[in-house]
Design a protein around this motif. Structure first.
Motif, PDB file in Angstrom:
ATOM      1  N   GLU A  18       0.820  -1.217   0.000  1.00  0.00           N
ATOM      2  CA  GLU A  18       0.000   0.000   0.000  1.00  0.00           C
ATOM      3  C   GLU A  18       0.855   1.269   0.000  1.00  0.00           C
ATOM      4  N   ASN A  19       2.026   1.192   0.628  1.00  0.00           N
ATOM      5  CA  ASN A  19       2.909   2.351   0.729  1.00  0.00           C
ATOM      6  C   ASN A  19       3.969   2.395  -0.369  1.00  0.00           C
ATOM      7  N   ASP A  20       3.818   1.529  -1.365  1.00  0.00           N
ATOM      8  CA  ASP A  20       4.774   1.467  -2.479  1.00  0.00           C
ATOM      9  C   ASP A  20       6.212   1.307  -1.998  1.00  0.00           C
ATOM     10  N   GLU A  21       6.411   0.469  -0.999  1.00  0.00           N
ATOM     11  CA  GLU A  21       7.748   0.242  -0.448  1.00  0.00           C
ATOM     12  C   GLU A  21       8.480  -0.909  -1.138  1.00  0.00           C
ATOM     13  N   LEU A  22       7.839  -1.574  -2.089  1.00  0.00           N
ATOM     14  CA  LEU A  22       8.435  -2.746  -2.719  1.00  0.00           C
ATOM     15  C   LEU A  22       8.773  -2.465  -4.177  1.00  0.00           C
ATOM     16  N   ASP A  23       9.996  -2.835  -4.568  1.00  0.00           N
ATOM     17  CA  ASP A  23      10.322  -2.727  -5.987  1.00  0.00           C
ATOM     18  C   ASP A  23       9.721  -3.929  -6.720  1.00  0.00           C
ATOM     19  N   ILE A  24       9.814  -3.943  -8.010  1.00  0.00           N
ATOM     20  CA  ILE A  24       9.114  -4.967  -8.814  1.00  0.00           C
ATOM     21  C   ILE A  24       9.587  -6.387  -8.496  1.00  0.00           C
ATOM     22  N   ASP A  25      10.888  -6.564  -8.259  1.00  0.00           N
ATOM     23  CA  ASP A  25      11.404  -7.902  -7.940  1.00  0.00           C
ATOM     24  C   ASP A  25      10.929  -8.359  -6.560  1.00  0.00           C
ATOM     25  N   THR A  26      10.993  -7.465  -5.619  1.00  0.00           N
ATOM     26  CA  THR A  26      10.549  -7.791  -4.270  1.00  0.00           C
ATOM     27  C   THR A  26       9.041  -7.981  -4.235  1.00  0.00           C
ATOM     28  N   LEU A  27       8.333  -7.211  -5.013  1.00  0.00           N
ATOM     29  CA  LEU A  27       6.885  -7.320  -5.066  1.00  0.00           C
ATOM     30  C   LEU A  27       6.462  -8.728  -5.474  1.00  0.00           C
ATOM     31  N   SER A  28       7.104  -9.261  -6.491  1.00  0.00           N
ATOM     32  CA  SER A  28       6.791 -10.608  -6.961  1.00  0.00           C
ATOM     33  C   SER A  28       7.024 -11.641  -5.856  1.00  0.00           C
ATOM     34  N   GLU A  29       8.160 -11.521  -5.173  1.00  0.00           N
ATOM     35  CA  GLU A  29       8.474 -12.452  -4.081  1.00  0.00           C
ATOM     36  C   GLU A  29       7.458 -12.323  -2.951  1.00  0.00           C
ATOM     37  N   GLN A  30       7.122 -11.084  -2.616  1.00  0.00           N
ATOM     38  CA  GLN A  30       6.196 -10.853  -1.514  1.00  0.00           C
ATOM     39  C   GLN A  30       4.781 -11.326  -1.842  1.00  0.00           C
ATOM     40  N   LEU A  31       4.388 -11.198  -3.103  1.00  0.00           N
ATOM     41  CA  LEU A  31       3.070 -11.707  -3.510  1.00  0.00           C
ATOM     42  C   LEU A  31       3.010 -13.224  -3.372  1.00  0.00           C
ATOM     43  N   LYS A  32       4.091 -13.893  -3.746  1.00  0.00           N
ATOM     44  CA  LYS A  32       4.141 -15.357  -3.591  1.00  0.00           C
ATOM     45  C   LYS A  32       4.072 -15.734  -2.122  1.00  0.00           C
ATOM     46  N   ARG A  33       4.808 -14.995  -1.295  1.00  0.00           N
ATOM     47  CA  ARG A  33       4.790 -15.256   0.143  1.00  0.00           C
ATOM     48  C   ARG A  33       3.396 -14.997   0.709  1.00  0.00           C
ATOM     49  N   ALA A  34       2.758 -13.935   0.258  1.00  0.00           N
ATOM     50  CA  ALA A  34       1.407 -13.623   0.717  1.00  0.00           C
ATOM     51  C   ALA A  34       0.444 -14.755   0.367  1.00  0.00           C
ATOM     52  N   GLN A  35       0.579 -15.327  -0.826  1.00  0.00           N
ATOM     53  CA  GLN A  35      -0.274 -16.452  -1.214  1.00  0.00           C
ATOM     54  C   GLN A  35      -0.077 -17.622  -0.266  1.00  0.00           C
ATOM     55  N   GLN A  36       1.172 -17.905   0.090  1.00  0.00           N
ATOM     56  CA  GLN A  36       1.457 -19.001   1.019  1.00  0.00           C
ATOM     57  C   GLN A  36       0.830 -18.721   2.387  1.00  0.00           C
TER      58      GLN A  36
END
Length: 60
Positions: A18-36
């Motif tokens: 929400e705070n745009d603290e993630l770059d595109i590479d980290t965003l992808s990793e974090q989305l996968k982690r969020a799914q888990q």
């Protein structure tokens, strides 16, 4: 991992998104982690719900 820990980590990921603290590479990793984490939380809630139903339906 406990439900509360998973939920806190998930909330942290959402806040960073929400705070745009993630770059595109980290965003992808974090989305996968969020799914888990979502799956883990959902599974724990379902298991707990099933256990409560068994307890309530058990003959006295």
């Amino acid at each position: 991992m406990k439900y509360e820990e998973a939920l806190k980590e998930l909330e942290t990921i959402v806040r960073k998104m929400e705070n745009d603290e993630l770059d595109i590479d980290t965003l992808s990793e974090q989305l996968k982690r969020a799914q888990q984490l979502i799956k883990l939380c959902k599974d724990k809630l379902t298991k707990t719900d099933d256990e409560i139903k068994k307890i309530l339906d058990a003959p006295e």
